[in-house]
Design a protein around this motif. Structure first.
Motif, PDB file in Angstrom:
ATOM      1  N   VAL A   1       0.914  -1.353   0.052  1.00  0.00           N
ATOM      2  CA  VAL A   1       0.196   0.076   0.022  1.00  0.00           C
ATOM      3  C   VAL A   1       0.893   1.215  -0.103  1.00  0.00           C
ATOM      4  O   VAL A   1       0.319   2.424   0.063  1.00  0.00           O
ATOM      5  N   GLY A   2       2.114   1.028   0.033  1.00  0.00           N
ATOM      6  CA  GLY A   2       3.070   2.331  -0.089  1.00  0.00           C
ATOM      7  C   GLY A   2       3.291   3.112   1.132  1.00  0.00           C
ATOM      8  O   GLY A   2       3.619   3.951   1.044  1.00  0.00           O
ATOM      9  N   ILE A   3       3.309   2.374   2.356  1.00  0.00           N
ATOM     10  CA  ILE A   3       3.578   3.185   3.784  1.00  0.00           C
ATOM     11  C   ILE A   3       4.965   2.609   4.021  1.00  0.00           C
ATOM     12  O   ILE A   3       5.592   1.579   3.593  1.00  0.00           O
ATOM     13  N   LYS A   4       5.756   3.557   4.640  1.00  0.00           N
ATOM     14  CA  LYS A   4       7.053   3.164   5.352  1.00  0.00           C
ATOM     15  C   LYS A   4       6.978   3.097   6.915  1.00  0.00           C
ATOM     16  O   LYS A   4       6.333   3.597   7.288  1.00  0.00           O
ATOM     17  N   ILE A   5       7.669   1.815   6.895  1.00  0.00           N
ATOM     18  CA  ILE A   5       7.874   1.485   8.696  1.00  0.00           C
ATOM     19  C   ILE A   5       8.969   1.815   9.131  1.00  0.00           C
ATOM     20  O   ILE A   5      10.052   1.131   8.553  1.00  0.00           O
ATOM     21  N   LYS A   6       9.199   2.154  10.018  1.00  0.00           N
ATOM     22  CA  LYS A   6      10.423   2.346  11.175  1.00  0.00           C
ATOM     23  C   LYS A   6      10.666   1.209  11.963  1.00  0.00           C
ATOM     24  O   LYS A   6       9.794   0.758  12.656  1.00  0.00           O
ATOM     25  N   ARG A   7      11.570   0.172  11.822  1.00  0.00           N
ATOM     26  CA  ARG A   7      11.755  -0.791  12.654  1.00  0.00           C
ATOM     27  C   ARG A   7      13.228  -0.669  13.462  1.00  0.00           C
ATOM     28  O   ARG A   7      14.155  -0.401  12.794  1.00  0.00           O
ATOM     29  N   GLU A   8      13.121  -1.094  14.707  1.00  0.00           N
ATOM     30  CA  GLU A   8      14.593  -1.228  15.366  1.00  0.00           C
ATOM     31  C   GLU A   8      14.496  -2.539  16.489  1.00  0.00           C
ATOM     32  O   GLU A   8      13.505  -2.697  16.901  1.00  0.00           O
ATOM     33  N   LYS A   9      15.618  -3.027  16.447  1.00  0.00           N
ATOM     34  CA  LYS A   9      15.786  -3.979  17.621  1.00  0.00           C
ATOM     35  C   LYS A   9      16.983  -3.535  18.412  1.00  0.00           C
ATOM     36  O   LYS A   9      17.818  -2.738  17.759  1.00  0.00           O
ATOM     37  N   PHE A  10      17.245  -3.868  19.437  1.00  0.00           N
ATOM     38  CA  PHE A  10      18.055  -3.347  20.559  1.00  0.00           C
ATOM     39  C   PHE A  10      18.881  -4.559  20.962  1.00  0.00           C
ATOM     40  O   PHE A  10      18.434  -5.703  21.333  1.00  0.00           O
ATOM     41  N   LYS A  11      20.158  -4.114  21.507  1.00  0.00           N
ATOM     42  CA  LYS A  11      20.874  -5.122  22.437  1.00  0.00           C
ATOM     43  C   LYS A  11      20.592  -4.798  23.759  1.00  0.00           C
ATOM     44  O   LYS A  11      20.622  -5.618  24.544  1.00  0.00           O
ATOM     45  N   LYS A  12      20.449  -3.528  24.169  1.00  0.00           N
ATOM     46  CA  LYS A  12      20.357  -3.024  25.583  1.00  0.00           C
ATOM     47  C   LYS A  12      18.851  -2.897  25.944  1.00  0.00           C
ATOM     48  O   LYS A  12      18.361  -2.046  25.329  1.00  0.00           O
TER      49      LYS A  12
END
Lengths: 136, 332
Positions: B74-85
């Motif tokens: 559908v043309g949306i952008k998603i911000k994704r993040e994973k973390f160590k701490k």
């Protein structure tokens, strides 16, 4: 499934006081959502799974009491874990955790390692060493 | 602080988070729409993954992938993040809440305190939305729950850093960029095509072939594994099919709802007919669950009973094969 066919059986959801959402068609054939309190076939499946876990816990308990395995295995089963899950929680190789199941090896574990295990199982070191001190 | 966020209950957590976040940003996307465009429907037998001491079966695409596909189509952008701490993960979450941005989180179920005890297994691909924080308590909108709930900082950290298969590692995600208008028509076609491809794939453990493969396994289990294990495995199939989140019938009803909605958007009456057909297939899955539960209810089941449910699965596989071939043609 029709709207009035959505099962409303008694289930374990009752204790948490919530109903799950199901999709079903109404009189006009249009899709809608209906809350369901539970369905026997899956409640039976879930109860069976829990029964199996309880059996595993009891079996592990007996083996700890007979000095066939260490309390770590008992607590692992109690927390519905298996070897891969436990080893990733304590951050050790699987073979090391497995080795710690041996009562002789367990006796000699360093305090640091014991603390690691106790933290994962959310218990004290005394409880880790003696499963009789564990509630339930 | 509390973000003005409306909680809608959904059947499945991942679709629910997509749908609720989209609605928050002013786009009315229903749960079946998110599921269908993201090509969530599947059948897969995963022989090398053991869950609760039984082989894994799944009726849906891998965790996270539904949202990924949906966003792309559908043309949306998603911000994704994973973390160590955990500290970093918490800081990023607080930052977003401060900016009035509700976020999706991937969490483990085992330590999710508001779930009934019986449902708390080591399953790490659950999703929920955090929409605010008061003192050290987070305001939680868990799509499968009827109402909103809360978790303390410590409780949330525990579930965000659950360990094991699919460990969430503090996974946080939220849409950041939207098109002027959602191009649903194209996205729907893409979603359906992908699902047809998956279900008709020439891979023995996937789709229609996977269902047939499972039927074969069921016939073998009582002899090869013993009645106790056979029943345990059979129970696992039913649980995966009907567990909270499937909307019933292993997601087949949600998919039927998606086809019905799509037939109106695309103006294709064919899809509405196919939706009815899918509903009937969903009913067949339910019948299978009923008969399978009879087997594991009484331990001394005859071998014949296993052959019976295996046959049911084979009939379902035939029906789905015909269905997805028709669906493929209908969307051309």
């Amino acid at each position: 499934m029709k709207k009035d066919e959505v099962p409303q059986d008694k289930s374990n959801l009752e204790s948490a006081n919530f109903k799950e959402l199901c999709y079903a068609v109404d009189e006009n054939g249009e899709y809608t959502t209906v809350n369901s309190s539970g369905w026997d076939p899956k409640t039976i499946a879930l109860n069976k799974a829990i029964e199996d876990i309880n059996e595993r816990v009891e079996d592990a308990k007996q083996r700890v009491l007979n000095n066939k395995t260490s309390p770590i295995e008992y607590y692992m089963e109690f927390h519905k874990m298996d070897l891969p899950i436990l080893s990733s929680y304590v951050g050790l190789w699987k073979w090391r955790v497995k080795r710690h199941f041996k009562p002789k090896v367990f006796q000699k574990l360093s305090n640091n390692l014991l603390i690691k295990y106790a933290d994962v199982f959310d218990i004290s070191i005394e409880q880790l060493k003696d499963i009789n001190l564990h509630g339930n | 602080m509390e973000i003005n966020f409306t909680h809608h209950q959904s059947a499945h957590c991942e679709n629910g988070v997509i749908s609720n976040l989209m609605k928050h940003h002013g786009y009315n996307v229903s749960e079946p729409m998110a599921f269908g465009i993201g090509s969530g429907l599947l059948f897969c037998y995963i022989p090398f993954l053991m869950v609760n001491h039984a082989p894994a079966f799944t009726y849906r695409a891998l965790p996270g992938i539904i949202f990924k596909r949906f966003a792309k189509r559908v043309g949306i952008k998603i911000k994704r993040e994973k973390f160590k701490k955990p500290q970093q993960a918490k800081a990023r979450l607080d930052e977003n809440l401060k900016n009035n941005n509700p976020v999706g989180l991937q969490v483990g179920v085992y330590n999710l305190v508001y779930f009934p005890d019986e449902y708390r297994f080591h399953f790490n691909a659950h999703n929920l939305v955090v929409y605010g924080k008061e003192n050290d308590t987070y305001l939680i909108s868990d799509p499968v729950m009827e109402t909103v709930t809360t978790l303390t900082e410590k409780e949330l950290e525990k579930v965000r850093f659950a360990k094991g298969a699919f460990a969430p590692k503090g996974h946080i995600y939220y849409p950041v960029d939207f098109p002027k208008e959602l191009d649903l028509e194209k996205a729907i076609v893409k979603g359906i095509k992908h699902t047809c491809k998956d279900m008709l794939a020439p891979i023995p453990v996937l789709g229609v072939k996977g269902i047939r493969h499972t039927a074969k396994l069921i016939r073998k289990w009582p002899k090869k594994k013993g009645v106790k294990k056979a029943n345990h495995y059979l129970g696992q199939i039913v649980r995966m099919q009907e567990e909270i989140g499937t909307g019933g019938g292993g997601f087949r009803y949600i998919f039927a709802a998606f086809l019905q909605e799509s037939s109106k958007i695309l103006n294709k009456p064919d899809l509405s007919e196919l939706s009815k057909e899918m509903t009937l297939i969903g009913d067949s899955w339910r019948d299978f669950a009923v008969d399978a539960s009879r087997i594991y209810k009484n331990r001394s089941a005859k071998e014949d009973a296993y052959n019976h449910v295996a046959l049911q699965l084979e009939v379902i596989a035939d029906k789905e094969e015909i269905f997805f071939k028709k669906l493929k043609l209908a969307i051309k």
